[in-house]
Design a protein around this motif. Structure first.
Motif, PDB file in Angstrom:
ATOM      1  N   ILE A 122     106.542  70.571 -26.741  1.00 34.66           N
ATOM      2  CA  ILE A 122     105.989  69.694 -25.701  1.00 34.66           C
ATOM      3  C   ILE A 122     104.468  69.602 -25.817  1.00 34.66           C
ATOM      4  O   ILE A 122     103.890  68.515 -25.757  1.00 34.66           O
ATOM      5  N   VAL A 123     103.840  70.736 -26.002  1.00 26.65           N
ATOM      6  CA  VAL A 123     102.369  70.749 -26.096  1.00 26.65           C
ATOM      7  C   VAL A 123     101.916  69.954 -27.304  1.00 26.65           C
ATOM      8  O   VAL A 123     100.969  69.163 -27.237  1.00 26.65           O
ATOM      9  N   HIS A 124     102.623  70.124 -28.402  1.00 28.15           N
ATOM     10  CA  HIS A 124     102.174  69.421 -29.599  1.00 28.15           C
ATOM     11  C   HIS A 124     102.380  67.932 -29.524  1.00 28.15           C
ATOM     12  O   HIS A 124     101.502  67.162 -29.918  1.00 28.15           O
ATOM     13  N   GLU A 125     103.524  67.557 -29.007  1.00 19.18           N
ATOM     14  CA  GLU A 125     103.752  66.116 -28.866  1.00 19.18           C
ATOM     15  C   GLU A 125     102.739  65.506 -27.902  1.00 19.18           C
ATOM     16  O   GLU A 125     102.306  64.373 -28.078  1.00 19.18           O
ATOM     17  N   GLY A 126     102.338  66.264 -26.895  1.00 20.37           N
ATOM     18  CA  GLY A 126     101.487  65.704 -25.866  1.00 20.37           C
ATOM     19  C   GLY A 126     100.004  65.752 -26.165  1.00 20.37           C
ATOM     20  O   GLY A 126      99.242  64.895 -25.711  1.00 20.37           O
ATOM     21  N   SER A 174     101.720  78.953 -35.792  1.00 19.68           N
ATOM     22  CA  SER A 174     102.870  79.437 -36.551  1.00 19.68           C
ATOM     23  C   SER A 174     103.707  80.412 -35.750  1.00 19.68           C
ATOM     24  O   SER A 174     104.897  80.548 -35.966  1.00 19.68           O
ATOM     25  N   GLY A 175     103.045  81.132 -34.852  1.00 20.75           N
ATOM     26  CA  GLY A 175     103.773  82.136 -34.085  1.00 20.75           C
ATOM     27  C   GLY A 175     103.145  82.365 -32.732  1.00 20.75           C
ATOM     28  O   GLY A 175     102.235  81.639 -32.324  1.00 20.75           O
ATOM     29  N   ALA A 176     103.631  83.378 -32.017  1.00 20.61           N
ATOM     30  CA  ALA A 176     103.222  83.735 -30.646  1.00 20.61           C
ATOM     31  C   ALA A 176     103.578  82.597 -29.688  1.00 20.61           C
ATOM     32  O   ALA A 176     104.441  81.778 -30.002  1.00 20.61           O
ATOM     33  N   PHE A 177     102.914  82.532 -28.538  1.00 18.07           N
ATOM     34  CA  PHE A 177     103.262  81.436 -27.624  1.00 18.07           C
ATOM     35  C   PHE A 177     102.047  80.843 -26.934  1.00 18.07           C
ATOM     36  O   PHE A 177     102.036  80.587 -25.743  1.00 18.07           O
ATOM     37  N   TYR A 178     101.028  80.628 -27.769  1.00 21.20           N
ATOM     38  CA  TYR A 178      99.802  80.020 -27.268  1.00 21.20           C
ATOM     39  C   TYR A 178      99.416  78.822 -28.125  1.00 21.20           C
ATOM     40  O   TYR A 178      99.617  78.831 -29.340  1.00 21.20           O
ATOM     41  N   ALA A 179      98.851  77.812 -27.467  1.00 26.04           N
ATOM     42  CA  ALA A 179      98.154  76.760 -28.200  1.00 26.04           C
ATOM     43  C   ALA A 179      96.667  77.001 -27.981  1.00 26.04           C
ATOM     44  O   ALA A 179      96.230  77.244 -26.845  1.00 26.04           O
ATOM     45  N   PHE A 180      95.904  76.962 -29.059  1.00 26.39           N
ATOM     46  CA  PHE A 180      94.457  77.131 -28.956  1.00 26.39           C
ATOM     47  C   PHE A 180      93.837  75.866 -29.523  1.00 26.39           C
ATOM     48  O   PHE A 180      93.997  75.567 -30.698  1.00 26.39           O
ATOM     49  N   PHE A 181      93.157  75.122 -28.669  1.00 32.79           N
ATOM     50  CA  PHE A 181      92.648  73.840 -29.145  1.00 32.79           C
ATOM     51  C   PHE A 181      91.179  73.655 -28.767  1.00 32.79           C
ATOM     52  O   PHE A 181      90.672  74.304 -27.845  1.00 32.79           O
ATOM     53  N   LYS A 182      90.544  72.786 -29.500  1.00 34.82           N
ATOM     54  CA  LYS A 182      89.129  72.502 -29.241  1.00 34.82           C
ATOM     55  C   LYS A 182      88.969  71.037 -28.887  1.00 34.82           C
ATOM     56  O   LYS A 182      89.767  70.192 -29.295  1.00 34.82           O
ATOM     57  N   VAL A 183      87.938  70.790 -28.123  1.00 37.13           N
ATOM     58  CA  VAL A 183      87.674  69.432 -27.663  1.00 37.13           C
ATOM     59  C   VAL A 183      86.314  69.004 -28.227  1.00 37.13           C
ATOM     60  O   VAL A 183      85.318  69.709 -28.035  1.00 37.13           O
ATOM     61  N   ARG A 184      86.310  67.885 -28.892  1.00 38.27           N
ATOM     62  CA  ARG A 184      85.073  67.418 -29.544  1.00 38.27           C
ATOM     63  C   ARG A 184      83.950  67.319 -28.508  1.00 38.27           C
ATOM     64  O   ARG A 184      84.144  66.773 -27.427  1.00 38.27           O
ATOM     65  N   GLY A 185      82.818  67.862 -28.863  1.00 36.14           N
ATOM     66  CA  GLY A 185      81.658  67.745 -27.989  1.00 36.14           C
ATOM     67  C   GLY A 185      81.580  68.805 -26.907  1.00 36.14           C
ATOM     68  O   GLY A 185      80.552  68.929 -26.240  1.00 36.14           O
ATOM     69  N   ALA A 186      82.651  69.569 -26.742  1.00 34.90           N
ATOM     70  CA  ALA A 186      82.622  70.607 -25.699  1.00 34.90           C
ATOM     71  C   ALA A 186      82.114  71.911 -26.304  1.00 34.90           C
ATOM     72  O   ALA A 186      82.585  72.336 -27.356  1.00 34.90           O
ATOM     73  N   HIS A 187      81.159  72.518 -25.653  1.00 33.74           N
ATOM     74  CA  HIS A 187      80.621  73.775 -26.168  1.00 33.74           C
ATOM     75  C   HIS A 187      80.827  74.925 -25.202  1.00 33.74           C
ATOM     76  O   HIS A 187      81.080  76.035 -25.607  1.00 33.74           O
ATOM     77  N   ASP A 188      80.722  74.618 -23.923  1.00 33.91           N
ATOM     78  CA  ASP A 188      80.852  75.681 -22.922  1.00 33.91           C
ATOM     79  C   ASP A 188      82.296  75.719 -22.440  1.00 33.91           C
ATOM     80  O   ASP A 188      82.708  74.925 -21.593  1.00 33.91           O
ATOM     81  N   SER A 189      83.057  76.652 -22.996  1.00 33.05           N
ATOM     82  CA  SER A 189      84.484  76.669 -22.675  1.00 33.05           C
ATOM     83  C   SER A 189      84.740  77.137 -21.246  1.00 33.05           C
ATOM     84  O   SER A 189      85.766  76.801 -20.653  1.00 33.05           O
TER      85      SER A 189
END
Lengths: 399, 399
Positions: free
Chosen positions: A311-315, A328-343
């Protein structure tokens, strides 16, 4: 983020400098908001299944409320060895297993064994913040080695790890499948890491707690991720930290285990004696039941995670400006947003604008800047709704 | 006794040098002997009362199996403050209370706050061996100050404590009523200790876990032993380590608390995060119930101890060559046998010849040589039978 030092009180620098959890920062900001979907911690939506709780109840009713074995009750150590044999297809030994009060306590105990003031320990990052936290509290120096990228997503650059090894290095912390990146080592990579550690006389602290959650068939070995067990000898300097939290939905129980060469038995028993003084027998009885009767529940947990990942990947993966390698494993998605620096700011903004709670990437150390971690081991409807809310906000942020 | 060092593996000296428990030495020798009366550990004979277990069951049934507050659930912190107010007759504050996985974990956390490599901490001895153990594991240097004797029995020699304070001293560990000696400080003694600590800028780590078990009416303050709370200001540098183990027969549960100035809150939360990551909510619910509904059970525990103390004194104090001062508090008798020097050998001999398990005095550090600790918080019949068996053997040994 460092804690505010309580200046009126003289406390140890290791205690004063212990980093606060950056995940908690976001949770404190969003806690209690009506309708918020919390995907910030590594925890599924299912409570512990009833049959595990029943084993606790039976033990309590039998009056098992007294002090117990520091290393764990013999029945649980035997059950851990049997589970290990089933999962890894090789002979095991109950003497290798030490029951702890959760994976964190196993990690703390492993660190106390191998590192302290003056020692360095290498941690590939982004990483679970508690590795750095536990090392800091122990007075050891964590050396972060940012992970690189390959066509498969995140990648461990072994040359970079090797370059970070110095005369004070004592151990490598290897977490595969990894929190937060989902990176999952292949058997060959583990062999190469072990070889490096052997050549330098280093310990490996192996966190394979997500080993059952492997989503890339090319990386699966008999239904699990590759393990150091596939390449090591029993006497190798590998300490495994493990937990009942994820597979059996027992996050709140605080029970896990440490696996180590039996020669360390007395030293480990002493460390347990002077930290927890053992784990409640009734909790250990429930853990035995989880190991022996929990396989169909584990299968459901894995299915949940796989559906959440889809679901996360399709969305999210198709959103312009959002970088999300399929984990590849575990149960987290870790993604970055262009232009965002302060997470941290980004996580707060997503709480405000999407009412979804994510963990800020900077909490996971170098390489995590500007990123976000999403735990997708949740009810499919919730993950779907979270993605529906996140997509437009992320799209406008990155646009 | 030091652990055998696992020479094949390079581990930290603090971990390798952690002392093994001398109590375990006797237990390992005697475990499993038919008919043995085990009085070696500090544990009563009663299992946890059912109403406390019921609270756990209700929480479990409600699905409280998830991660929780690192400092403890708000309900338990509030219940601890209310208990503190009832017991000590002064205003309290939930922000002073941090839930831990037992008294040992509270102790470990207190030590991590105040002492590490290069620091010295003063421990009056004979003392609970885990003080020395936890300090050693933390890399701090325990400085044992043997207790003296007065007409009341054991006595803390404050001049001797003062003489042991040096530039590296960071804290005093004060256990009253004391394990194993039963020594119980008066209010004036606590005021003098606090004054000494203030003058030198030292922390006090206060173990008052046996505070409800005070047998000398002259030392009782409103039905409990004198406490640092009777003499201190809230902002004083006093860390209280506490446990549910003794009052509520919850030794095997592993739940306790640390009380500290609220300014240390974030540092303590971080230490908890990186050691236990919190305590199971269902265990905390049971702890709330113990505090709120447990008073009549605590009264039974105290009555048991007082009866056990009477039996031991009537049976052993008159034996020629046995030195046994009546303990003012706690639930241990600590006695010496004329001519006996090796308390490990003595404990084994009493297992062999009397089939009674006692703890060897040397396990408790300087001042404990040749002594034995007997836990009398047991079923009166068992204490009576143990004394009946011990008396002739001790008489012949000392004769």
């Amino acid at each position: 983020m460092n804690a505010q030092l309580p200046l009126a009180y003289p406390i140890r620098p290791e205690a004063a400098q212990a980093p606060t959890s950056g995940i908690v920062d976001a949770m404190s900001y969003g806690r209690g908001r009506p309708g918020l979907i919390p995907l910030w911690v590594g925890e599924g939506h299912r409570p512990t299944p009833a049959f595990i709780g029943d084993a606790l109840r039976a033990s309590l009713a039998a009056g098992e409320t007294f002090y117990t074995w520091q290393r764990g009750i013999p029945e649980l150590r035997a059950a851990l060895a049997a589970y290990d044999e089933r999962l890894n297809g090789r002979r095991s030994d109950p003497e290798r297993f030490y029951v702890t009060m959760g994976g964190m306590h196993a990690m703390q105990t492993a660190i106390r064994l191998v590192a302290g003031p003056g020692d360095e320990v290498i941690v590939p990052t982004p990483a679970w913040p508690n590795f750095i936290g536990a090392l800091t509290v122990a007075g050891a120096t964590p050396v972060a080695v940012p992970m690189g990228h390959s066509e498969r997503g995140w990648a461990l650059d072994l040359d970079r790890v090797a370059a970070a090894i110095g005369p004070r290095t004592r151990a490598l912390v290897i977490n595969t499948p990894a929190n937060p990146t989902g990176w999952t080592a292949s058997r060959d990579e583990l062999a190469a890491i072990l070889d490096l550690a052997r050549r330098h006389g280093l310990w490996i602290v192996a966190d394979e707690i997500y080993g059952r959650f492997v989503h890339d068939p090319a990386l699966a070995v008999g239904g699990r991720a590759a393990s150091f067990k596939d390449v090591m000898a029993p006497e190798d300097r590998v300490l495994f930290v493990q937990t009942f939290s994820k597979n059996w939905a027992m996050t709140g129980w605080r029970v896990g285990w440490l696996e180590a060469p039996p020669a360390l038995g007395q030293a480990i028993e002493n460390l347990l004696q002077y930290s927890s003084s053992g784990t409640a027998t009734f909790v250990q009885r429930a853990a035995v039941t989880a190991l022996e009767d929990g396989e169909s529940f584990v299968a459901e947990q894995i299915a949940d995670a796989r559906e959440g990942r889809r679901i996360v990947h399709e969305g999210l993966a198709g959103i312009e400006g959002v970088t999300l390698a399929p984990p590849s494993g575990a149960f987290y998605a870790f993604f970055k947003v262009r232009g965002a620096h302060d997470s941290y700011a980004l996580a707060r903004r997503l709480i405000d604008e999407a009412n979804v709670g994510l963990a800020p990437g900077e909490a996971f150390g170098p390489g995590g800047e500007g990123g976000l971690r999403l735990c997708y081991a949740r009810r499919a409807e919730d993950v779907t709704e979270a993605v529906r809310r996140l997509a437009p906000v992320l799209g406008s942020l990155a646009g």
